[in-house]
Design an enzyme around this catalytic site. Structure first.
Site, PDB file in Angstrom:
ATOM      1  N   ASP A  93     -49.654 -11.365  -5.078  1.00 17.75           N
ATOM      2  CA  ASP A  93     -48.549 -10.604  -4.526  1.00 17.75           C
ATOM      3  C   ASP A  93     -48.644 -10.701  -3.000  1.00 17.75           C
ATOM      4  O   ASP A  93     -49.669 -11.133  -2.455  1.00 17.75           O
ATOM      5  CB  ASP A  93     -48.673  -9.146  -4.993  1.00 17.75           C
ATOM      6  CG  ASP A  93     -47.687  -8.225  -4.324  1.00 17.75           C
ATOM      7  OD1 ASP A  93     -46.486  -8.530  -4.313  1.00 17.75           O
ATOM      8  OD2 ASP A  93     -48.127  -7.182  -3.798  1.00 17.75           O
ATOM      9  N   ASP A 145     -46.692  -8.141  -0.337  1.00 18.58           N
ATOM     10  CA  ASP A 145     -46.653  -6.859   0.381  1.00 18.58           C
ATOM     11  C   ASP A 145     -47.730  -5.905  -0.128  1.00 18.58           C
ATOM     12  O   ASP A 145     -47.717  -5.502  -1.296  1.00 18.58           O
ATOM     13  CB  ASP A 145     -45.276  -6.220   0.238  1.00 18.58           C
ATOM     14  CG  ASP A 145     -44.198  -7.017   0.956  1.00 18.58           C
ATOM     15  OD1 ASP A 145     -44.485  -7.530   2.054  1.00 18.58           O
ATOM     16  OD2 ASP A 145     -43.078  -7.128   0.428  1.00 18.58           O
TER      17      ASP A 145
END
Length: 250
Positions: A8, A10
């Protein structure tokens, strides 16, 4: 056999979320909107995955009287927010989180493939990578971004896109996530998940991750263990991930 790591962005690659919040506020100010998202409000809004979806949710729930006009303005708001975010990333020199660069380097040296699976838009990913890796040397073989997926996390779509781009089975990869929705998304795609809690996911239950830690850790700067598999020296490294993966296949 472990063949890939899927990250991922953020809150996982870097602590980007507060820059997103500040970027939204810059966009609001540029357009003369009397809106301001403080950290507490933004933490609540983060339960909605995706910046465009987050903005739409805010309009519907907090600005219903002018919702039609504000929804019409939303593309301009989001475009300005994206530009402001890119500027903030450069201004801040936003670094990667502890252990990220080290684990990426270990994976590249070992021939392990790397991918991104994120709900954020591609320009946001590119800007973060541009300030943290030499020109032309971004490490990811595949970048699956939110604007390419039909559904945002916790749906599995973006992880399935990453797996398809890598042309591997979910059993051959490990996902690295920081949020409950991200863990659900990766697990729904069949991936085992290592969770690294971030600034805005401190209250999230990290159920479903085989290990949960504060960050990946660095030699001499160990992480805090939260749950699941523990890592020698408080450092998640490729050798440890490979051992875990091999044992989980037994």
């Amino acid at each position: 056999m472990l063949r890939a790591l899927i990250f991922d962005v953020d809150g996982t690659l870097a602590e980007t979320e507060d820059l997103h919040r500040q970027a939204f506020n810059r966009a609001f100010a540029e357009l003369g909107l009397p809106w301001h998202w403080d950290a507490a409000l933004y933490a609540d809004l983060l339960t909605v995955m995706g910046g465009k979806e987050r903005l739409a949710h805010y309009i519907d729930t907090q600005q219903p009287a002018g919702a039609e006009a504000f929804h019409a303005l939303a593309p301009e708001i989001h475009a300005r927010k994206t530009a402001a975010y890119g500027a903030l990333v450069v201004e801040s020199g936003l670094p990667l989180r502890p252990g990220i660069a080290r684990l990426i380097a270990e994976a590249r040296a070992a021939g392990i493939r790397l991918a991104v699976a994120t709900t954020t838009s591609r320009p946001n990913v590119d800007r973060l990578l541009a300030i943290n890796f030499p020109p032309g040397d971004a490490p990811f073989d595949v970048i699956a971004a939110g604007d390419e997926a039909d559904r945002k996390k916790p749906a599995p779509d973006v992880f399935l896109l990453a797996l398809a781009g890598l042309d591997i089975a979910a059993s051959e990869a490990v996902a690295v996530e920081d949020s409950a929705a991200g863990i659900s998304s990766a697990r729904a795609a069949g991936l085992p998940v290592l969770a690294t809690r971030s600034r805005y996911t401190g209250s999230h239950k990290l159920d479903g991750a085989f290990s949960a830690v504060s960050d990946l850790g660095e030699p001499g700067q160990p992480h805090q263990h939260i749950g699941g598999v523990e890592w020698p020296g408080g450092v998640v490294d490729l050798a440890g991930l490979t051992r875990w993966h091999e044992a989980s296949d037994d």
